[in-house]
Design an enzyme around this catalytic site. Structure first.
Site, PDB file in Angstrom:
ATOM      1  N   HIS A   1      90.617  14.206  96.100  1.00 47.18           N
ATOM      2  CA  HIS A   1      90.147  15.510  95.651  1.00 47.18           C
ATOM      3  C   HIS A   1      88.654  15.696  95.911  1.00 47.18           C
ATOM      4  O   HIS A   1      87.865  14.749  95.862  1.00 47.18           O
ATOM      5  CB  HIS A   1      90.386  15.665  94.138  1.00 47.18           C
ATOM      6  CG  HIS A   1      91.764  16.117  93.788  1.00 47.18           C
ATOM      7  ND1 HIS A   1      92.318  17.292  94.264  1.00 47.18           N
ATOM      8  CD2 HIS A   1      92.711  15.567  92.974  1.00 47.18           C
ATOM      9  CE1 HIS A   1      93.537  17.441  93.767  1.00 47.18           C
ATOM     10  NE2 HIS A   1      93.803  16.400  92.981  1.00 47.18           N
TER      11      HIS A   1
ATOM     12  N   CYS B   1      88.834  18.770  99.750  1.00 50.79           N
ATOM     13  CA  CYS B   1      88.272  20.114  99.682  1.00 50.79           C
ATOM     14  C   CYS B   1      86.886  20.058  99.056  1.00 50.79           C
ATOM     15  O   CYS B   1      86.625  19.250  98.175  1.00 50.79           O
ATOM     16  CB  CYS B   1      89.124  21.010  98.797  1.00 50.79           C
ATOM     17  SG  CYS B   1      90.828  21.139  99.313  1.00 50.79           S
TER      18      CYS B   1
END
Length: 281
Positions: free
Chosen positions: A83, A139
């Protein structure tokens, strides 16, 4: 000598179910490590950190060791699959200086994220003549995802963005960043987008799975959950045994993502001369 640190996190704290878990990052880490061996890396020189071992302290400790133990002529790789998020950058004067992109270690909820400022502090120690590839399949921003036609060998039964929503305060600053003015005493200008590391004077190459206003996705590719960027990046490296110049690898990865209908465009940042040179050289 060729050395690498490979990080993949599916399981976020708490250990086991719970937390913003992912499914494809361990597969990505395995694929990257195996691909590096095909590209001439000694398996003994590849350090792998996954899940509960991929803590904030461990990632930074091993990254510092990788950088500090290198000598001129070495080729290094730091790979991360997991993440990402964005956080407000609060200066020493408590002014909002901009937005930092960050990766989320296994224990980010308690230990904190690893910000681009943290990476810059480590990478400043990189010796002249040492080559470093930083590869991130995560991301750094983005507000949503869109479903797309991913071709016959992909299934839409599972698809997830590798993005942790910002904390309320960071979300607030992001929302009003364009309207906020830095104080008269602050020399730094507000910026809406901030590269993980600055391109000017870069001493390494950054391979990002998506642009900073997009999300990096993982999904089912031929029955295995994979990060779309890492899947194609490794596939191209294996097909060429790593004997490929960076701008060609960048272009072929982008073409592969487009061909599968992925709503993300990989972004590569470096100094101009590096683009025309072979990766790992």
């Amino acid at each position: 000598m060729k050395k690498a640190l490979v990080v993949g996190i599916n399981d976020y704290a708490p250990i086991g179910s719970g937390g913003p878990d992912l499914n494809g990052c361990i597969n990505d880490a395995r694929d990257m490590a195996n691909t590096l061996v095909i590209c001439g890396f000694d398996p003994a020189k590849i350090k792998i950190l996954t899940n509960q071992n991929a803590t904030r302290v461990n990632i930074l400790t091993y990254l510092k060791s990788l950088v500090n133990s290198s000598v001129k002529g070495d080729s290094l790789v730091f790979y991360y699959s997991g993440h990402g998020t964005r956080v407000a950058n609060i200066g020493t004067d408590l002014e909002i200086d901009g937005l930092d992109e960050a990766i989320c270690p296994h224990d980010y909820a308690s230990a904190g994220v690893i910000r681009d400022d943290d990476f810059k502090a480590v990478l400043r120690q990189l010796k002249a003549g040492v080559n470093l590839e930083v590869i991130f399949d995560c991301c750094h921003s983005g507000t949503g995802t869109r479903k797309m036609d991913l071709g016959l060998d992909l299934e839409l039964s599972y698809e997830a963005p590798r993005f942790i929503p910002p904390m309320l305060e960071d979300e607030f600053y992001m929302t009003y960043a364009s309207e906020m003015q830095t104080s008269k005493n602050s020399k730094k200008a507000m910026t809406m987008t901030k590269a993980l590391v600055p391109v000017a004077g870069m001493n390494h190459t950054l391979w990002a799975a998506c642009k900073d206003n997009q999300v990096s996705m993982e999904g089912n590719i031929s029955g295995q959950i994979r990060g779309y960027f890492t899947y194609h990046f490794c596939k191209i490296l294996r097909a060429t045994n790593g004997n490929i110049v960076r701008k060609t690898l960048d272009k072929q990865t982008a073409m592969a993502l487009t061909a599968m209908g992925a709503a993300q465009i990989n972004q590569t940042e470096s100094i101009t001369t590096e683009f025309s040179q072979k990766i790992f050289s």
